[in-house]
Write an enzyme that holds these catalytic residues in place. Sequence first.
Site, mmCIF file in Angstrom:
data_model
loop_
_atom_site.group_PDB
_atom_site.id
_atom_site.type_symbol
_atom_site.label_atom_id
_atom_site.label_comp_id
_atom_site.label_asym_id
_atom_site.label_seq_id
_atom_site.Cartn_x
_atom_site.Cartn_y
_atom_site.Cartn_z
ATOM 1 N N SER A 1 37.345 41.401 53.617
ATOM 2 C CA SER A 1 37.171 40.206 52.873
ATOM 3 C C SER A 1 36.154 39.484 53.466
ATOM 4 O O SER A 1 36.229 39.645 54.971
ATOM 5 C CB SER A 1 38.180 39.327 52.548
ATOM 6 O OG SER A 1 37.836 38.047 52.251
ATOM 7 N N TYR B 1 46.132 35.342 56.125
ATOM 8 C CA TYR B 1 45.572 36.197 55.351
ATOM 9 C C TYR B 1 44.467 36.909 55.725
ATOM 10 O O TYR B 1 44.400 38.205 55.885
ATOM 11 C CB TYR B 1 45.417 35.665 53.999
ATOM 12 C CG TYR B 1 44.366 36.497 53.199
ATOM 13 C CD1 TYR B 1 44.860 37.415 52.375
ATOM 14 C CD2 TYR B 1 42.902 36.214 52.812
ATOM 15 C CE1 TYR B 1 44.047 38.617 51.686
ATOM 16 C CE2 TYR B 1 42.232 37.165 52.309
ATOM 17 C CZ TYR B 1 42.693 38.155 51.795
ATOM 18 O OH TYR B 1 41.648 38.932 50.650
ATOM 19 N N LYS C 1 43.256 40.956 57.405
ATOM 20 C CA LYS C 1 42.072 41.627 56.907
ATOM 21 C C LYS C 1 41.564 42.288 58.397
ATOM 22 O O LYS C 1 41.088 43.347 58.490
ATOM 23 C CB LYS C 1 41.074 40.965 56.128
ATOM 24 C CG LYS C 1 41.653 40.691 54.753
ATOM 25 C CD LYS C 1 42.246 41.890 53.955
ATOM 26 C CE LYS C 1 42.365 41.906 52.436
ATOM 27 N NZ LYS C 1 43.380 43.012 51.998
HETATM 28 P P1 NAD Z 1 45.894 41.533 42.953
HETATM 29 O O1 NAD Z 1 46.927 40.826 43.504
HETATM 30 O O2 NAD Z 1 45.440 41.592 41.516
HETATM 31 O O3 NAD Z 1 46.103 43.169 43.440
HETATM 32 C C1 NAD Z 1 46.799 43.498 44.526
HETATM 33 C C2 NAD Z 1 47.777 44.433 43.962
HETATM 34 O O4 NAD Z 1 48.361 45.312 44.970
HETATM 35 C C3 NAD Z 1 48.779 44.068 42.719
HETATM 36 O O5 NAD Z 1 48.958 44.902 41.860
HETATM 37 C C4 NAD Z 1 50.252 43.988 43.600
HETATM 38 O O6 NAD Z 1 51.360 44.294 42.810
HETATM 39 C C5 NAD Z 1 49.828 45.347 44.585
HETATM 40 N N1 NAD Z 1 50.517 45.185 45.768
HETATM 41 C C6 NAD Z 1 50.740 44.049 46.767
HETATM 42 N N2 NAD Z 1 51.427 44.561 47.903
HETATM 43 C C7 NAD Z 1 51.991 45.777 47.661
HETATM 44 C C8 NAD Z 1 52.466 46.706 48.295
HETATM 45 N N3 NAD Z 1 53.078 46.578 49.503
HETATM 46 N N4 NAD Z 1 52.831 47.981 47.773
HETATM 47 C C9 NAD Z 1 52.417 48.310 46.500
HETATM 48 N N5 NAD Z 1 51.728 47.541 45.834
HETATM 49 C C10 NAD Z 1 51.176 46.233 46.392
HETATM 50 O O7 NAD Z 1 44.670 41.306 43.904
HETATM 51 P P2 NAD Z 1 43.030 41.643 44.029
HETATM 52 O O8 NAD Z 1 42.304 40.460 43.832
HETATM 53 O O9 NAD Z 1 42.854 42.886 43.084
HETATM 54 O O10 NAD Z 1 42.929 42.104 45.333
HETATM 55 C C11 NAD Z 1 42.907 43.685 45.844
HETATM 56 C C12 NAD Z 1 42.618 43.560 47.261
HETATM 57 O O11 NAD Z 1 41.177 43.083 47.547
HETATM 58 C C13 NAD Z 1 43.724 42.910 48.043
HETATM 59 O O12 NAD Z 1 43.967 43.673 49.055
HETATM 60 C C14 NAD Z 1 42.789 41.726 48.225
HETATM 61 O O13 NAD Z 1 43.259 40.963 49.598
HETATM 62 C C15 NAD Z 1 41.626 42.088 48.444
HETATM 63 N N6 NAD Z 1 40.213 41.044 48.402
HETATM 64 C C16 NAD Z 1 40.436 40.279 47.153
HETATM 65 C C17 NAD Z 1 39.573 39.266 46.921
HETATM 66 C C18 NAD Z 1 39.556 38.548 45.776
HETATM 67 O O14 NAD Z 1 38.922 37.446 45.583
HETATM 68 N N7 NAD Z 1 40.153 38.893 44.550
HETATM 69 C C19 NAD Z 1 38.425 39.034 47.796
HETATM 70 C C20 NAD Z 1 38.644 39.666 49.078
HETATM 71 C C21 NAD Z 1 39.389 40.747 49.201
#
Ligand code: NAD
Length: 329
Positions: free
Chosen positions: A124, A148, A152
Site C-alpha cells: 500500500s 496496518y 505492510k
Molecule cells: P478485502 O477485505 O475486500 O479483501 C481481503 C480478503 O482477504 C477478504 O476476502 C478476507 O475475507 C480475506 N482474508 C483476510 N484475512 C484472511 C486470512 N487470514 N486468510 C484468508 N483470507 C483472509 O480487501 P481489499 O480491498 O480487496 O484488499 C486486498 C489487499 O489489498 C489487502 O491486503 C489490503 O490490505 C490491500 N490494500 C487495499 C487497499 C484498498 O484501499 N482497498 C489499498 C492498499 C492495499
Amino acid sequence: MLILVTGGAGYIGSHTCVALLEAGYSVVVADNLANSNKTVLVEVEKITGKKVQFYLIDVTDEANLDRLFKTHQFDGVMHFAGLKAVGESVEKPLLYYHNNILSTITLAKKCLEYGVKHFVFSSSATVYGENPSPLLETMELLPRTSPYGETKAISEQILKDLGRVNEHFAVALLRYFNPVGAHQSALIGEKPDGVPNNLMPFITQVARGKLKKLRVFGNDYPTIDGTGVRDYIHVCDLAEGHVAALEKLKPGVCIYNLGTGRGTSVLELIETFERVNGLKLPYEITARRPGDIAECYADVSKAKRELCWQARRTVADMCLDAWRFEENN
Ligand code: NAD
Ligand code: UDP
C-alpha cells in the site's frame, strides 16, 4: 498456469481473478471470508465464463495451506488476504500483526517448500508515510503510519529478505494507491461492512440515501482547493496491473506503484461523481481526520516502463462504475 489467489473473494482479489481468468490463467482462491462472501466468486464465473476453485482457508493456518500446496502445483501466488481497516488496526494491533504478517510468512514458507517461484504481494502507498508526492519506489519508507501500515512495511521487508537469499524466488511488491470503482458488469464491486471508512463507498451510500450526508474532512490543506488529494485508481486497472506484474516477474524483488499518477481532491471527486451520474451529494466541511495527510499520489513511470502497464480508466469511469454497482446491489 495456475495461480493461488489468497483473499480472492475480496474487493481487489475478485477483480484480479477476473483479469487473470481473462488472460488465460486458472485460479484457485483461498479465503476465510472474514470480509467477503463466497457468492462473489459465482459472479466472477458469470463474468468470465470460467471456473474458480474455492477453499475456505485461513492462510495463517499452516496445516491447511500445506494440504492446499500438496493438492495443487501452483505457478504463482497473489497474496491479497489481509485485514485493511486503518482505524481498527489502531484499536486491535495484535489482530492486524497476527493476521497480516503471519499470513505472509506462512504463505512464503509454503512457496519456498513447494518450489512456487512467483509471489505478488498487495502492499500500500501507506508505507510511504509522510514522504512528499509524487511518491517514488526508491524513497525511504517512513515508519509509524498505523499498525496496518506497519504490517505492510514488515511484510515487504520479510519478502525482500527472502528474495535476497533465494535466488529463484521472484517477488513483486505492489503499492496500491486508492482503488475505487467496480467491474462494469456491476456484478462485483466494493461492499464494505457497516459505515464505510473510505471516501468513494461513503459517496455512493450518500447518493443512495443510506447515509444522510458526506463529511469532507478539512478544507485547509495546502492543496488545490484545501481538501485532501489522493491518487484514485480504477480497480480493474489495478487488477490488470497485477497480471502485468506477474508476467514480468523475474528473480529478486521488484517494487511498483500502482496508481494513475494524478491527484484528485475530495471536492473534485464529489463534483465529478455528481456530474457524470446526474446526482446531488449533500456534504459539509468538517475538521480534518486525525492522521490524514494532505496529498498522496504516485510516480508511475516505473510500472509504465518495466511492466508496460498504465491505468487507462478516468475518474469519471470510476464514479460511473462505483455508482452502477451501488445501484445494482
Ligand atoms: P478485502 O477485505 O475486500 O479483501 C481481503 C480478503 O482477504 C477478504 O476476502 C478476507 O475475507 C480475506 N482474508 C483476510 N484475512 C484472511 C486470512 N487470514 N486468510 C484468508 N483470507 C483472509 O480487501 P481489499 O480491498 O480487496 O484488499 C486486498 C489487499 O489489498 C489487502 O491486503 C489490503 O490490505 C490491500 N490494500 C487495499 C487497499 C484498498 O484501499 N482497498 C489499498 C492498499 C492495499
Ligand atoms: N474523506 C472525506 N470524507 C470521508 C472519507 C474520506 O473527506 O468520509 C477524505 C480523506 O480525508 C482523504 C480522502 O477523502 O483526504 C481519501 O480518504 P480515504 O479514506 O478514501 O483514503 P486514504 O485517506 O486512506 O488514502
